[in-house]
Design a protein around this motif. Structure first.
Motif, PDB file in Angstrom:
ATOM      1  N   GLY A 103      -4.810   7.162 -17.651  1.00 34.52           N
ATOM      2  CA  GLY A 103      -3.895   6.243 -18.161  1.00 34.52           C
ATOM      3  C   GLY A 103      -2.830   5.555 -17.340  1.00 34.52           C
ATOM      4  O   GLY A 103      -2.757   4.223 -17.430  1.00 34.52           O
ATOM      5  N   ALA A 104      -2.145   6.442 -16.558  1.00 34.50           N
ATOM      6  CA  ALA A 104      -1.074   5.754 -15.753  1.00 34.50           C
ATOM      7  C   ALA A 104      -1.859   4.760 -14.464  1.00 34.50           C
ATOM      8  O   ALA A 104      -1.264   3.682 -14.346  1.00 34.50           O
ATOM      9  CB  ALA A 104      -0.228   6.636 -14.936  1.00 34.50           C
ATOM     10  N   ARG A 105      -2.960   5.294 -14.034  1.00 33.23           N
ATOM     11  CA  ARG A 105      -3.648   4.539 -13.087  1.00 33.23           C
ATOM     12  C   ARG A 105      -4.244   3.175 -13.797  1.00 33.23           C
ATOM     13  O   ARG A 105      -4.184   2.039 -13.036  1.00 33.23           O
ATOM     14  CB  ARG A 105      -4.881   5.123 -12.496  1.00 33.23           C
ATOM     15  N   PHE A 106      -4.703   3.150 -14.928  1.00 36.75           N
ATOM     16  CA  PHE A 106      -5.215   1.750 -15.310  1.00 36.75           C
ATOM     17  C   PHE A 106      -4.145   0.891 -15.795  1.00 36.75           C
ATOM     18  O   PHE A 106      -4.177  -0.007 -15.533  1.00 36.75           O
ATOM     19  CB  PHE A 106      -6.204   2.294 -16.501  1.00 36.75           C
ATOM     20  N   ALA A 107      -3.115   1.641 -16.376  1.00 36.80           N
ATOM     21  CA  ALA A 107      -1.891   0.673 -16.875  1.00 36.80           C
ATOM     22  C   ALA A 107      -1.249   0.161 -15.555  1.00 36.80           C
ATOM     23  O   ALA A 107      -0.881  -1.249 -15.563  1.00 36.80           O
ATOM     24  CB  ALA A 107      -0.641   1.511 -17.404  1.00 36.80           C
ATOM     25  N   ARG A 108      -1.387   0.611 -14.371  1.00 38.68           N
ATOM     26  CA  ARG A 108      -0.756   0.064 -13.144  1.00 38.68           C
ATOM     27  C   ARG A 108      -1.685  -0.988 -12.760  1.00 38.68           C
ATOM     28  O   ARG A 108      -1.200  -1.922 -12.625  1.00 38.68           O
ATOM     29  CB  ARG A 108      -0.590   0.991 -12.216  1.00 38.68           C
TER      30      ARG A 108
END
Ligand SMILES: Cc1cc2nc3c(=O)[nH]c(=O)nc-3n(C[C@H](O)[C@H](O)[C@H](O)COP(=O)(O)OP(=O)(O)OC[C@H]3O[C@@H](n4cnc5c(N)ncnc54)[C@H](O)[C@@H]3O)c2cc1C
Length: 363
Positions: free
Chosen positions: A13-18
């Protein structure tokens, strides 16, 4: 209207959001609790992890380096069959810290990351997705062009949209003892049916004992036997589900799943941190929120990259169920130096591994 709403702020989730925010998209990421908590993961990863982190991460998150694994057909004290590399094979890291670090990188890239927001409803319309969440200020209703379900093994997004389930869920348990241990080997015990138990030295962060097995196996009984065998006291017990075997479809009209929600895990270890972030990169590269047809490109891209690894991973796992005498024979014949990448079972046929096997035969 957001370009993307991301549900769940674990590693994918964090990686995609970034990545999506860096590409200039308007991103809202909702996490139901506090990022990284509760812990239900060993944080044992290949050194590739550092390709996904930012400045200063290694100093903050690193706990221990690992060169190999000692396999045991029985419990503690039984014969050990070591498999190792001539260089560091993996790292043990602070998993809670990793999630916080990755979420911070997403924030820095411009994503609006909000904790304590539980997504309770996801409805796809022809031209948008409606998302309902409950947060500290009550009910939140937002719209997005697309939604990313990064909400873990028991994904709400997957269920709300009627997407198919992973093939199987293993039950994983963990506990910790406090002594420092800087050994550079993990121990793997092929004692619970069809999977394994483990001991991971975490440097100054103590030692972790864990076990995973499918439903129907008496996980607690096998775990107690492991702890008793090592003759230690453990605390901070925790547990979690490990999805194995991705469903045929992880995308719908305006939604897509990444990470455990899509069972992007290694069938022979249950590890999912690297596969989930690799898949997040595929999603960020392929998906255009204004063109729902690009979801098919994401399905193709992550499967092209990982499906072969997962297929081979299933075959490796079958060895955990062989009769004990066959396991002993196989482990005895194959143990020693290897050149296999822990995330890439296909590297069993890599020049590095074949060279390692050959030099052993000559020796
Ligand atoms: C015992 C155990 C040991 C493991 N050890 C390793 C290991 O050593 N190495 C490795 O690579 N992998 C390991 N794994 C697997 C690894 O933990 C997962 O593959 C990884 O966490 C996947 O990340 P994820 O974000 O998809 O899921 P999760 O980490 O479960 O994150 C999902 C996030 O979504 C949030 N969420 C859920 N529902 C909602 C909702 N409705 N609204 C908003 N937010 C929501 C959750 O709070 C959570 O933060 C282990 C797993 C277990 C159970």
């Amino acid at each position: 209207m957001y370009d993307f709403v991301v549900v769940g702020v674990g590693p994918p989730g964090a990686r995609f959001a970034r990545r999506a925010a860096e590409a200039g998209y308007d991103v809202l990421a909702l996490e139901k609790g506090t990022i990284g908590e509760p812990l239900a993961c060993s944080g044992h990863v290949s050194t590739d992890i550092w390709e996904f982190t930012g400045e200063g991460a290694r100093e903050d998150l690193f706990q221990n380096e690992i060169y190999g694994a000692r396999f045991h057909v029985g419990g503690p004290g039984s014969d050990a069959y070591p498999f190792y590399k001539d260089a560091v094979a993996s790292n043990v890291i602070d998993r809670v810290g990793l999630d916080r670090h990755l979420a911070e990188l997403a924030r820095e890239a411009g994503a609006d990351v909000r904790e304590n927001h539980t997504v309770t409803g996801v409805t796809e319309r022809h031209d948008r997705v409606e998302i309902v969440a409950s947060g500290p200020d009550g009910r939140l209703e937002v719209e997005a062009k697309m939604v990313a379900g990064c909400d873990g093994p028991r994904s709400r997004v997957r269920d709300e949209l009627g997407l198919p389930q992973p093939d199987e869920f293993l039950h994983g348990v963990l506990a910790f003892s406090e002594e420092d241990d800087h050994q550079d080997f993990v121990d793997v015990h092929l004692t619970p049916p069809t999977f394994f138990a483990w001991r991971i030295p975490r440097g100054e962060a103590g030692v972790e004992y864990g076990l995973a097995a499918p439903p129907g196996v008496q996980v607690t009984k096998h775990f107690e036997e492991l702890i008793d065998g090592y003759e230690i006291d453990v605390s901070h017990r925790c547990s979690g589900a490990i999805p194995v075997g991705p469903p045929d479809r992880v995308t719908s009209r305006r939604a897509f799943l990444i990470g455990d929600a899509a069972a992007q895990t290694k069938p022979f270890t249950g590890g999912g941190i690297l596969y989930s972030m690799t898949s997040a990169d595929h999603a960020a590269r392929e998906i255009d929120p204004d063109r729902p047809t690009t979801l098919a490109a994401y399905e193709r891209a992550w499967r092209d990259d990982l499906a072969r690894e997962q297929r081979l991973g299933h075959w490796i796992r079958r060895a955990y169920s062989l009769p004990e005498p066959v396991q002993r024979l196989g482990l005895g014949a194959l143990s020693g130096e290897i050149g296999v990448h822990m995330d890439r079972p296909t590297s069993l046929v890599s020049p590095t591994h074949l060279k390692a096997m050959l030099s052993r035969l000559r020796g």
